[in-house]
Write a protein that holds these residues in place. Structure first.
Motif, PDB file in Angstrom:
ATOM      1  N   GLU A 173       0.822  -1.214   0.000  1.00 43.52           N
ATOM      2  CA  GLU A 173       0.000   0.000   0.000  1.00 43.52           C
ATOM      3  C   GLU A 173       0.855   1.262   0.000  1.00 43.52           C
ATOM      4  O   GLU A 173       0.582   2.223  -0.689  1.00 43.52           O
ATOM      5  CB  GLU A 173      -0.907  -0.024   1.236  1.00 43.52           C
ATOM      6  CG  GLU A 173      -1.891   1.124   1.304  1.00 43.52           C
ATOM      7  CD  GLU A 173      -2.753   1.030   2.551  1.00 43.52           C
ATOM      8  OE1 GLU A 173      -2.881   2.069   3.240  1.00 43.52           O
ATOM      9  OE2 GLU A 173      -3.271  -0.059   2.829  1.00 43.52           O
ATOM     10  N   ARG A 174       1.934   1.229   0.774  1.00 46.17           N
ATOM     11  CA  ARG A 174       2.787   2.396   0.915  1.00 46.17           C
ATOM     12  C   ARG A 174       3.707   2.608  -0.290  1.00 46.17           C
ATOM     13  O   ARG A 174       3.861   3.730  -0.769  1.00 46.17           O
ATOM     14  CB  ARG A 174       3.635   2.244   2.174  1.00 46.17           C
ATOM     15  CG  ARG A 174       4.123   3.571   2.725  1.00 46.17           C
ATOM     16  CD  ARG A 174       4.939   3.391   3.962  1.00 46.17           C
ATOM     17  NE  ARG A 174       4.101   3.439   5.151  1.00 46.17           N
ATOM     18  CZ  ARG A 174       4.578   3.416   6.382  1.00 46.17           C
ATOM     19  NH1 ARG A 174       5.870   3.326   6.590  1.00 46.17           N
ATOM     20  NH2 ARG A 174       3.779   3.473   7.410  1.00 46.17           N
ATOM     21  N   TYR A 175       4.340   1.517  -0.783  1.00 44.98           N
ATOM     22  CA  TYR A 175       5.369   1.665  -1.814  1.00 44.98           C
ATOM     23  C   TYR A 175       4.990   1.089  -3.175  1.00 44.98           C
ATOM     24  O   TYR A 175       5.642   1.385  -4.172  1.00 44.98           O
ATOM     25  CB  TYR A 175       6.679   0.999  -1.356  1.00 44.98           C
ATOM     26  CG  TYR A 175       7.193   1.574  -0.057  1.00 44.98           C
ATOM     27  CD1 TYR A 175       7.688   2.873   0.013  1.00 44.98           C
ATOM     28  CD2 TYR A 175       7.177   0.813   1.099  1.00 44.98           C
ATOM     29  CE1 TYR A 175       8.158   3.386   1.203  1.00 44.98           C
ATOM     30  CE2 TYR A 175       7.649   1.322   2.300  1.00 44.98           C
ATOM     31  CZ  TYR A 175       8.131   2.615   2.344  1.00 44.98           C
ATOM     32  OH  TYR A 175       8.601   3.127   3.520  1.00 44.98           O
ATOM     33  N   GLY A 176       4.027   0.196  -3.211  1.00 46.70           N
ATOM     34  CA  GLY A 176       3.620  -0.394  -4.486  1.00 46.70           C
ATOM     35  C   GLY A 176       4.106  -1.840  -4.640  1.00 46.70           C
ATOM     36  O   GLY A 176       5.030  -2.288  -3.960  1.00 46.70           O
ATOM     37  N   ALA A 203       5.643  -3.320  -7.220  1.00 44.29           N
ATOM     38  CA  ALA A 203       6.968  -3.485  -7.823  1.00 44.29           C
ATOM     39  C   ALA A 203       8.076  -3.366  -6.770  1.00 44.29           C
ATOM     40  O   ALA A 203       9.040  -4.151  -6.780  1.00 44.29           O
ATOM     41  CB  ALA A 203       7.185  -2.448  -8.924  1.00 44.29           C
ATOM     42  N   VAL A 204       7.946  -2.419  -5.858  1.00 52.95           N
ATOM     43  CA  VAL A 204       8.948  -2.233  -4.809  1.00 52.95           C
ATOM     44  C   VAL A 204       8.938  -3.440  -3.865  1.00 52.95           C
ATOM     45  O   VAL A 204       9.996  -3.914  -3.436  1.00 52.95           O
ATOM     46  CB  VAL A 204       8.693  -0.920  -4.033  1.00 52.95           C
ATOM     47  CG1 VAL A 204       9.599  -0.802  -2.829  1.00 52.95           C
ATOM     48  CG2 VAL A 204       8.870   0.278  -4.950  1.00 52.95           C
ATOM     49  N   TYR A 205       7.737  -3.948  -3.576  1.00 57.86           N
ATOM     50  CA  TYR A 205       7.627  -5.118  -2.707  1.00 57.86           C
ATOM     51  C   TYR A 205       8.318  -6.329  -3.340  1.00 57.86           C
ATOM     52  O   TYR A 205       9.065  -7.043  -2.680  1.00 57.86           O
ATOM     53  CB  TYR A 205       6.157  -5.432  -2.428  1.00 57.86           C
ATOM     54  CG  TYR A 205       5.971  -6.688  -1.611  1.00 57.86           C
ATOM     55  CD1 TYR A 205       6.271  -6.708  -0.259  1.00 57.86           C
ATOM     56  CD2 TYR A 205       5.516  -7.865  -2.196  1.00 57.86           C
ATOM     57  CE1 TYR A 205       6.123  -7.865   0.491  1.00 57.86           C
ATOM     58  CE2 TYR A 205       5.366  -9.022  -1.462  1.00 57.86           C
ATOM     59  CZ  TYR A 205       5.670  -9.016  -0.118  1.00 57.86           C
ATOM     60  OH  TYR A 205       5.530 -10.152   0.626  1.00 57.86           O
ATOM     61  N   ALA A 258      10.734  -6.278  -5.568  1.00 56.62           N
ATOM     62  CA  ALA A 258      12.171  -6.025  -5.572  1.00 56.62           C
ATOM     63  C   ALA A 258      12.772  -6.317  -4.192  1.00 56.62           C
ATOM     64  O   ALA A 258      13.859  -6.893  -4.085  1.00 56.62           O
ATOM     65  CB  ALA A 258      12.454  -4.580  -5.965  1.00 56.62           C
ATOM     66  N   HIS A 259      12.049  -5.932  -3.133  1.00 58.34           N
ATOM     67  CA  HIS A 259      12.506  -6.203  -1.776  1.00 58.34           C
ATOM     68  C   HIS A 259      12.587  -7.714  -1.513  1.00 58.34           C
ATOM     69  O   HIS A 259      13.568  -8.193  -0.937  1.00 58.34           O
ATOM     70  CB  HIS A 259      11.560  -5.539  -0.775  1.00 58.34           C
ATOM     71  CG  HIS A 259      11.846  -5.877   0.649  1.00 58.34           C
ATOM     72  ND1 HIS A 259      12.955  -5.403   1.317  1.00 58.34           N
ATOM     73  CD2 HIS A 259      11.189  -6.663   1.537  1.00 58.34           C
ATOM     74  CE1 HIS A 259      12.966  -5.875   2.549  1.00 58.34           C
ATOM     75  NE2 HIS A 259      11.894  -6.648   2.704  1.00 58.34           N
ATOM     76  N   LEU A 260      11.568  -8.447  -1.947  1.00 62.72           N
ATOM     77  CA  LEU A 260      11.579  -9.901  -1.792  1.00 62.72           C
ATOM     78  C   LEU A 260      12.772 -10.529  -2.506  1.00 62.72           C
ATOM     79  O   LEU A 260      13.455 -11.401  -1.957  1.00 62.72           O
ATOM     80  CB  LEU A 260      10.294 -10.516  -2.356  1.00 62.72           C
ATOM     81  CG  LEU A 260       9.079 -10.569  -1.450  1.00 62.72           C
ATOM     82  CD1 LEU A 260       7.924 -11.251  -2.176  1.00 62.72           C
ATOM     83  CD2 LEU A 260       9.364 -11.275  -0.165  1.00 62.72           C
ATOM     84  N   GLN A 261      13.018 -10.079  -3.720  1.00 67.12           N
ATOM     85  CA  GLN A 261      14.130 -10.616  -4.501  1.00 67.12           C
ATOM     86  C   GLN A 261      15.473 -10.318  -3.824  1.00 67.12           C
ATOM     87  O   GLN A 261      16.356 -11.170  -3.772  1.00 67.12           O
ATOM     88  CB  GLN A 261      14.107 -10.040  -5.926  1.00 67.12           C
ATOM     89  CG  GLN A 261      15.081 -10.668  -6.870  1.00 67.12           C
ATOM     90  CD  GLN A 261      14.839 -12.161  -7.041  1.00 67.12           C
ATOM     91  OE1 GLN A 261      13.716 -12.623  -7.030  1.00 67.12           O
ATOM     92  NE2 GLN A 261      15.902 -12.917  -7.189  1.00 67.12           N
ATOM     93  N   GLN A 262      15.607  -9.123  -3.279  1.00 67.21           N
ATOM     94  CA  GLN A 262      16.831  -8.745  -2.588  1.00 67.21           C
ATOM     95  C   GLN A 262      17.044  -9.612  -1.344  1.00 67.21           C
ATOM     96  O   GLN A 262      18.153 -10.088  -1.085  1.00 67.21           O
ATOM     97  CB  GLN A 262      16.767  -7.273  -2.189  1.00 67.21           C
ATOM     98  CG  GLN A 262      18.015  -6.763  -1.501  1.00 67.21           C
ATOM     99  CD  GLN A 262      17.871  -5.303  -1.079  1.00 67.21           C
ATOM    100  OE1 GLN A 262      16.788  -4.730  -1.154  1.00 67.21           O
ATOM    101  NE2 GLN A 262      18.960  -4.718  -0.639  1.00 67.21           N
ATOM    102  N   CYS A 263      15.986  -9.879  -0.587  1.00 67.23           N
ATOM    103  CA  CYS A 263      16.084 -10.719   0.612  1.00 67.23           C
ATOM    104  C   CYS A 263      16.465 -12.150   0.227  1.00 67.23           C
ATOM    105  O   CYS A 263      17.305 -12.769   0.880  1.00 67.23           O
ATOM    106  CB  CYS A 263      14.763 -10.724   1.365  1.00 67.23           C
ATOM    107  SG  CYS A 263      14.418  -9.170   2.199  1.00 67.23           S
ATOM    108  N   ARG A 264      15.858 -12.675  -0.827  1.00 68.62           N
ATOM    109  CA  ARG A 264      16.175 -14.031  -1.278  1.00 68.62           C
ATOM    110  C   ARG A 264      17.633 -14.145  -1.714  1.00 68.62           C
ATOM    111  O   ARG A 264      18.302 -15.130  -1.415  1.00 68.62           O
ATOM    112  CB  ARG A 264      15.251 -14.435  -2.429  1.00 68.62           C
ATOM    113  CG  ARG A 264      13.833 -14.684  -1.992  1.00 68.62           C
ATOM    114  CD  ARG A 264      12.956 -15.078  -3.158  1.00 68.62           C
ATOM    115  NE  ARG A 264      11.578 -15.175  -2.739  1.00 68.62           N
ATOM    116  CZ  ARG A 264      10.547 -14.711  -3.413  1.00 68.62           C
ATOM    117  NH1 ARG A 264      10.728 -14.123  -4.585  1.00 68.62           N
ATOM    118  NH2 ARG A 264       9.334 -14.852  -2.950  1.00 68.62           N
ATOM    119  N   ALA A 265      18.114 -13.123  -2.418  1.00 64.75           N
ATOM    120  CA  ALA A 265      19.505 -13.133  -2.876  1.00 64.75           C
ATOM    121  C   ALA A 265      20.467 -13.100  -1.687  1.00 64.75           C
ATOM    122  O   ALA A 265      21.474 -13.812  -1.672  1.00 64.75           O
ATOM    123  CB  ALA A 265      19.765 -11.946  -3.802  1.00 64.75           C
TER     124      ALA A 265
END
Length: 150
Positions: free
Chosen positions: A8-11, A13-15, A17-24
């Motif tokens: 809701e706050r960031y959208g 796409a940002v969510y 990207a955050h998930l992908q960064q955490c997985r990496a």
């Protein structure tokens, strides 16, 4: 921050990207964390044993759930099938001493592809020497195939 709040706050796409960064990050550091954990466990075997006992032994935190799973989950269902087959094929089993039943289970389920009567000694060492196929089909692998699989 919760998933819905972040979206809701960031959208979306940002969510993502955050998930992908955490997985990496977790993929990159998994080996390091595993090594640290093994080192700590080797240095503190008494604490590891006490923690395991606290969780898994009678009265422990996970004991009731483990009992319920063993009785009603996949092991429980497989046990019922084994008992049923032991009753059905009792006469055949008695006629062939030093034999056991071998079920070829489908991974992660209580369903089986086949049932065979096999030699007990060989079966205890992981070798399947079929005396008689009782139901379905049994897949026999050569030594090279087994080494390739594992």
């Amino acid at each position: 921050m919760e998933k819905e709040e972040r979206i809701e706050r960031y959208g979306e796409a940002v969510y993502e990207a955050h998930l992908q960064q955490c997985r990496a990050w977790h993929a990159a550091h998994r080996e390091e964390c595993s090594t640290k954990s093994k080192i700590w466990q080797e240095a503190n075997p008494d604490k590891v044993k006490a923690f395991s006992h606290e969780l898994n032994h009678k009265g422990g935190k996970r004991y009731a759930a483990k009992l319920r799973y063993m009785a009603t989950g996949i092991p429980g269902e497989r046990h019922k099938i084994r008992k049923n087959h032991a009753r059905m094929y009792h006469i055949i089993k008695q006629a062939t001493p030093n034999s056991v039943f071998h079920h070829e289970w489908m991974p992660g389920t209580a369903k089986y592809r086949g049932l065979a009567l096999v030699e007990k000694e060989a079966h205890q060492h992981g070798i399947i020497k079929v005396i008689k196929v009782l139901e379905g089909k049994i897949t026999l692998l050569t030594e090279k195939e087994v080494k390739g699989v594992y």
